[in-house]
Design a protein around this motif. Structure first.
Motif, mmCIF file in Angstrom:
data_model
loop_
_atom_site.group_PDB
_atom_site.id
_atom_site.type_symbol
_atom_site.label_atom_id
_atom_site.label_comp_id
_atom_site.label_asym_id
_atom_site.label_seq_id
_atom_site.Cartn_x
_atom_site.Cartn_y
_atom_site.Cartn_z
ATOM 1 N N UNK A 175 0.795 -1.221 0.000
ATOM 2 C CA UNK A 175 0.000 0.000 0.000
ATOM 3 C C UNK A 175 0.826 1.269 0.000
ATOM 4 N N UNK A 176 2.144 1.150 0.020
ATOM 5 C CA UNK A 176 2.978 2.357 0.057
ATOM 6 C C UNK A 176 2.751 3.210 -1.188
ATOM 7 N N UNK A 177 2.586 2.530 -2.315
ATOM 8 C CA UNK A 177 2.310 3.260 -3.562
ATOM 9 C C UNK A 177 0.820 3.541 -3.727
ATOM 10 N N UNK A 178 0.018 2.547 -3.481
ATOM 11 C CA UNK A 178 -1.415 2.639 -3.792
ATOM 12 C C UNK A 178 -2.232 3.280 -2.678
ATOM 13 N N UNK A 179 -1.690 3.311 -1.463
ATOM 14 C CA UNK A 179 -2.469 3.776 -0.318
ATOM 15 C C UNK A 179 -3.272 2.672 0.346
ATOM 16 N N UNK A 180 -3.245 1.485 -0.247
ATOM 17 C CA UNK A 180 -4.046 0.371 0.290
ATOM 18 C C UNK A 180 -3.258 -0.371 1.384
ATOM 19 N N UNK A 181 -2.962 0.323 2.467
ATOM 20 C CA UNK A 181 -2.247 -0.290 3.593
ATOM 21 C C UNK A 181 -3.115 -1.345 4.263
ATOM 22 N N UNK A 182 -2.434 -2.294 4.925
ATOM 23 C CA UNK A 182 -3.153 -3.333 5.682
ATOM 24 C C UNK A 182 -2.788 -3.225 7.150
ATOM 25 N N UNK A 183 -3.779 -2.987 7.991
ATOM 26 C CA UNK A 183 -3.562 -2.911 9.435
ATOM 27 C C UNK A 183 -3.719 -4.306 10.042
ATOM 28 N N UNK A 184 -2.708 -4.702 10.797
ATOM 29 C CA UNK A 184 -2.692 -6.068 11.335
ATOM 30 C C UNK A 184 -3.684 -6.217 12.483
ATOM 31 N N UNK A 185 -4.494 -7.239 12.410
ATOM 32 C CA UNK A 185 -5.399 -7.600 13.502
ATOM 33 C C UNK A 185 -4.826 -8.784 14.279
ATOM 34 N N UNK A 186 -4.317 -9.764 13.555
ATOM 35 C CA UNK A 186 -3.786 -10.958 14.207
ATOM 36 C C UNK A 186 -2.845 -11.679 13.248
ATOM 37 N N UNK A 187 -1.838 -12.321 13.828
ATOM 38 C CA UNK A 187 -0.946 -13.173 13.049
ATOM 39 C C UNK A 187 -0.925 -14.548 13.694
ATOM 40 N N UNK A 188 -1.188 -15.569 12.882
ATOM 41 C CA UNK A 188 -1.126 -16.951 13.374
ATOM 42 C C UNK A 188 -0.088 -17.728 12.566
ATOM 43 N N UNK A 189 0.340 -18.841 13.116
ATOM 44 C CA UNK A 189 1.170 -19.754 12.344
ATOM 45 C C UNK A 189 0.509 -21.122 12.338
ATOM 46 N N UNK A 190 0.973 -21.982 11.446
ATOM 47 C CA UNK A 190 0.334 -23.298 11.353
ATOM 48 C C UNK A 190 1.107 -24.340 12.150
ATOM 49 N N UNK A 191 0.607 -25.554 12.127
ATOM 50 C CA UNK A 191 1.139 -26.621 12.983
ATOM 51 C C UNK A 191 2.649 -26.748 12.885
ATOM 52 N N UNK A 192 3.190 -26.785 11.664
ATOM 53 C CA UNK A 192 4.643 -26.974 11.541
ATOM 54 C C UNK A 192 5.381 -25.672 11.237
ATOM 55 N N UNK A 193 4.697 -24.574 11.411
ATOM 56 C CA UNK A 193 5.293 -23.233 11.360
ATOM 57 C C UNK A 193 5.988 -22.906 10.033
ATOM 58 N N UNK A 194 5.414 -23.399 8.922
ATOM 59 C CA UNK A 194 5.977 -22.982 7.636
ATOM 60 C C UNK A 194 5.007 -22.124 6.821
ATOM 61 N N UNK A 195 3.910 -21.703 7.448
ATOM 62 C CA UNK A 195 2.968 -20.780 6.820
ATOM 63 C C UNK A 195 2.464 -19.820 7.892
ATOM 64 N N UNK A 196 2.234 -18.567 7.494
ATOM 65 C CA UNK A 196 1.638 -17.582 8.394
ATOM 66 C C UNK A 196 0.249 -17.212 7.887
ATOM 67 N N UNK A 197 -0.643 -16.935 8.823
ATOM 68 C CA UNK A 197 -1.992 -16.464 8.495
ATOM 69 C C UNK A 197 -2.145 -15.085 9.111
ATOM 70 N N UNK A 198 -2.199 -14.073 8.255
ATOM 71 C CA UNK A 198 -2.264 -12.685 8.702
ATOM 72 C C UNK A 198 -3.684 -12.170 8.508
ATOM 73 N N UNK A 199 -4.303 -11.729 9.580
ATOM 74 C CA UNK A 199 -5.637 -11.146 9.493
ATOM 75 C C UNK A 199 -5.493 -9.628 9.566
ATOM 76 N N UNK A 200 -6.126 -8.938 8.625
ATOM 77 C CA UNK A 200 -5.937 -7.483 8.511
ATOM 78 C C UNK A 200 -7.264 -6.756 8.314
ATOM 79 N N UNK A 201 -7.198 -5.459 8.547
ATOM 80 C CA UNK A 201 -8.219 -4.547 8.022
ATOM 81 C C UNK A 201 -7.597 -3.878 6.812
ATOM 82 N N UNK A 202 -8.231 -4.082 5.674
ATOM 83 C CA UNK A 202 -7.717 -3.508 4.437
ATOM 84 C C UNK A 202 -8.163 -2.048 4.356
#
Lengths: 146, 146
Positions: B76-103
């Motif tokens: 969003x630095x160029x477009x203005x479409x920043x994402x505000x973080x609500x929550x960050x999770x990881x999965x069982x074996x910690x090789x993926x992140x799940x980021x919840x945001x307000x767009x």
């Protein structure tokens, strides 16, 4: 089932067209995000090769490629937790798939017995980060299933 | 911000523990699924390196690593479409992140101007598969933004 070769498409066709041209990586795999139809919850992230993708579309049951076992993986074949396909989408540049499913069985998409693999959240305090269990229950006992 | 090295953890600690040990791949990247807080909709899938992950946690604004540009990417630095973080999770074996945001901005997470990158679904007919536009509107004109 055959797919369009991505290198036969120009940028506009890849992003706006009707040709399905999954961009498998150098290992022949594409990342798949699997969500639950009713809740939109992200259940898991896995990979498919062309065969798994074909079988998923042809049978309506999710098939993946297990990187750890190096083989085709019909999700739930051992545990009974099959996933019935509701919808398959691709993203703008066709290098990720979004699979929407109904999770059958006891509703445990994760091998730990929980509904989703994303059962821990990151918590930042005093400049360091740890994980906190979100409290998702185990819907099955992994030791008795796997 | 520093993270636990995954190879210092045993299997149980990786999957059930409180140590955050993101399993960056050989290129130093981890896959991130970004969802919208209100709807759970999957907005995009991208990657973070350790710096992007640190900045995301420290600032509360989503940062990624752009593989196409080979650089840190404050979304969003160029477009203005920043994402505000609500929550960050990881999965069982910690090789993926799940980021919840307000767009923020006009609500367009995708560079095509749509809310999400997943605006096309696969349709199977007569044994072959094509893509169908799901009709998501463009919330911004890419040509005027990028």
């Amino acid at each position: 089932m055959t797919f369009t070769a991505p290198d036969t498409l120009d940028h506009a066709a890849l992003e706006e067209g009707t040709a399905f041209a999954p961009r498998f990586d150098a290992a022949g795999l594409i990342t798949v995000v699997t969500t639950e139809a009713d809740t939109n919850a992200v259940l898991m992230v896995a990979h498919m090769n062309a065969e798994a993708l074909s079988l998923t579309l042809e049978t309506g049951i999710a098939h993946y490629w297990s990187r750890s076992r190096g083989k085709l993986w019909k999700k739930g074949e051992t545990s009974g937790e099959l996933q019935q396909v509701v919808e398959l989408r691709t993203d703008c540049d066709q290098d990720v798939l979004l699979l929407t499913v109904e999770q059958t069985g006891r509703g445990a998409a994760c091998h730990t017995g929980r509904k989703t693999c994303f059962y821990r959240r990151a918590v930042v305090a005093d400049g360091s980060v740890t994980l906190e269990d979100t409290g998702l229950p185990r819907l099955l006992d992994p030791a008795s299933v796997y």
